[in-house]
Enzyme design. Structure first.
Site, PDB file in Angstrom:
ATOM      1  N   GLY A 200      -3.104   3.009  14.999  1.00 31.36           N
ATOM      2  CA  GLY A 200      -3.054   1.928  14.013  1.00 31.36           C
ATOM      3  C   GLY A 200      -4.253   1.006  14.136  1.00 31.36           C
ATOM      4  O   GLY A 200      -5.363   1.442  14.442  1.00 31.36           O
ATOM      5  N   GLU A 222      -5.174   4.734  19.559  1.00 33.34           N
ATOM      6  CA  GLU A 222      -6.033   5.391  18.566  1.00 33.34           C
ATOM      7  C   GLU A 222      -6.254   4.408  17.424  1.00 33.34           C
ATOM      8  O   GLU A 222      -5.370   4.216  16.582  1.00 33.34           O
ATOM      9  CB  GLU A 222      -5.370   6.687  18.072  1.00 33.34           C
ATOM     10  CG  GLU A 222      -5.323   7.782  19.122  1.00 33.34           C
ATOM     11  CD  GLU A 222      -6.683   8.371  19.423  1.00 33.34           C
ATOM     12  OE1 GLU A 222      -7.577   8.312  18.553  1.00 33.34           O
ATOM     13  OE2 GLU A 222      -6.868   8.897  20.537  1.00 33.34           O
ATOM     14  N   CYS A 257      -9.134   6.640   9.492  1.00 31.71           N
ATOM     15  CA  CYS A 257      -9.807   5.913  10.571  1.00 31.71           C
ATOM     16  C   CYS A 257     -11.218   6.402  10.829  1.00 31.71           C
ATOM     17  O   CYS A 257     -12.036   5.667  11.395  1.00 31.71           O
ATOM     18  CB  CYS A 257      -8.979   5.994  11.849  1.00 31.71           C
ATOM     19  SG  CYS A 257      -8.620   7.690  12.370  1.00 31.71           S
TER      20      CYS A 257
END
Length: 488
Positions: A200, A222, A257
């Site tokens: 997140g 992560e 991401c």
């Protein structure tokens, strides 16, 4: 429907505590450590993915309007590959690793034994809600842990489906799903875990890390960051533009991401790059991209409004050279390219996580490395160039979770590479064996026998013993011979 909601069990601190206790009883029984159990659970995970692919794709469309192709390639297909890799390599991963010993412990042998941490918590993200929920779980199972999965409430259809399918297919004495939002996550974080794996943003990661610190629980975080793309002029521009587009808008419309967050190129080359991006974007998504079925929507109105605020900033509102169309009723924003964006603008101060792509220009491409290194370390960094010296300089000087030369994002699919961040982009890594290692304690084991018990290690210590011990600890074979003959 109303009565079923009223009857739904409340997941509070008491329930969280009971869940962890139940899983710990199972773990302490040794059940999850066996090769047979691990294989059975990995096969069950693979089976549920294969048998319910249609439902998974439908849930992803409900949550994010992901196309069937994107859902399969970037979520379902990648998860299947992870399962198959774990099944194929599991015996090798589990085998103790033999290591050399030194003369100080002669005669002896040594090995590193992988053992599961225990009861672990996986908190997942909304942008790839199927893959990012279950990929860490594969590592946790392979290592032999009991697991609680907390999917993201921002992707409710996928969360509900995960709870249903894992409840039906997996061993629920060892693997549980807890749905919910802040209250449920807070209740879970107050428990003592043996490892926490969170995917997140940095703000929540700090909350997770603080909660873990109370119990000295190790974490994998992560996260993300502003992943740059450096574009040189001596390249195949069409291929580069396509690969940038695939990594940006082809990955959940920028809500990934490792999506390219901004581009750095020279002032002279920027107009050519913009033209190439425009041409390829129209080829991919048509003249009206808001109607394209190959672009995901923005996940919710909060994120939509956040992205529009970035666009409406006075410093960048006049910098749009392509796109900028939006439809709040459908939560859609078209692929948007901005040129000569000031580095002190709002859009350059936070991870964009959406379909906006600013371009920063420099006089010389070497300056791009200083731009990147002046910001927090990103999860990924990319460069397009045919200049080998520039490639070497990029690899040597840019610190990021991962680097890709002449492409974007595809390192994610290479299970022999670790995937994770550095600094503010994350802690720890996973994928392939790295997932197994992330959920394993590496236990050092030294084997000795009763043979060869040397008196020099025991008192009383004489000058001869001391000389010999110094030789053993710091010298080679010749030093030991010299010590035995009284020569230092």
């Amino acid at each position: 429907m109303a009565s079923s909601k009223l009857n739904k069990k409340v997941f509070d601190l008491k329930e969280a505590s009971t869940t962890v206790k139940d899983l710990r009883i199972t773990f302490d029984s040794g059940k999850t450590r066996s090769y047979e159990w691990k294989v059975s659970q990995l096969k069950a995970l693979l089976e549920l993915t294969e048998k319910h692919e249609k439902e998974i794709v439908e849930a992803l469309y409900s949550d994010l309007s992901k196309s069937e192709a994107e859902s399969f390639i970037q979520e379902v297909g990648m998860l299947k590959n992870s399962c198959k890799t774990a099944l194929k390599e599991l015996k090798h991963w589990m085998a103790p690793e033999k290591v050399k010993t030194s003369i100080t412990t002669f005669p002896s042998s040594a090995e590193i034994v992988s053992e599961p941490f225990g009861v672990v918590l996986v908190i997942s993200a909304w942008n790839y809600p199927f893959l990012l929920s279950l990929d860490p779980v594969i590592g946790a199972i392979a290592a032999g842990n009991a697991v609680v999965l907390k999917p993201s409430e921002i992707a409710p259809a996928t969360s509900s489906l995960l709870a249903k399918l894992l409840g039906e297919y997996m061993d629920n004495s060892s693997i549980r799903v807890v749905e919910g939002a802040v209250d449920e996550t807070s209740a879970l974080l107050q428990q003592k875990w043996d490892k926490i794996f969170y995917t997140g943003n940095g703000r929540v990661a700090r909350i997770v890390m603080a909660a873990a610190a109370k119990h000295l629980t190790p974490v994998v975080l992560e996260l993300g960051g502003k992943s740059p793309v450096v574009v040189d002029s001596n390249i195949n521009l069409q291929v580069a533009a396509r690969r940038i587009i695939a990594g940006k808008w082809g990955c959940n419309n920028g809500q990934a991401c490792i999506s390219p967050d901004y581009i750095i190129t020279t002032k002279d080359y920027a107009p050519k790059l913009v033209d190439a991006l425009k041409t390829e974007l129209e080829q991919f998504y048509g003249k009206n991209p808001l109607e394209s079925k190959d672009l995901s929507r923005i996940v919710n109105s909060n994120h939509f409004d956040r992205l529009i605020r970035l666009l409406d900033d006075d410093k960048v509102s006049g910098k749009i050279v392509h796109g900028g169309e939006k439809d709040k009723s459908k939560l859609r924003i078209s692929p948007t390219v901005l040129l000569d964006v000031p580095r002190d603008s709002l859009i350059m101060s936070e991870e964009i996580f959406g379909p906006l792509l600013p371009i920063i220009t420099v006089d010389k491409l070497d300056e791009s490395f200083d731009v990147i290194n002046s910001a927090p370390k990103p999860l990924a960094a990319y460069i397009f160039t045919n200049n080998n010296k520039l490639k070497e300089q990029f690899v040597k000087t840019v610190s990021a979770g991962g680097l890709v030369i002449d492409d974007t994002t595809i390192h994610l699919a290479v299970h022999t590479l670790p995937f994770g961040g550095v600094g503010e982009s994350g802690v720890g890594a996973y994928h392939g064996k790295f997932s197994f290692d992330a959920f394993s304690h590496k236990k050092a084991v030294l084997y000795r026998s009763f043979f060869g018990d040397a008196s020099i290690r025991y008192p009383p210590y004489t000058s001869t013993k001391t000389r010999l011990m110094k030789a053993l600890m710091g010298g080679g074979f010749l030093a030991i011979i010299r010590a035995l003959f009284g020569r230092s």
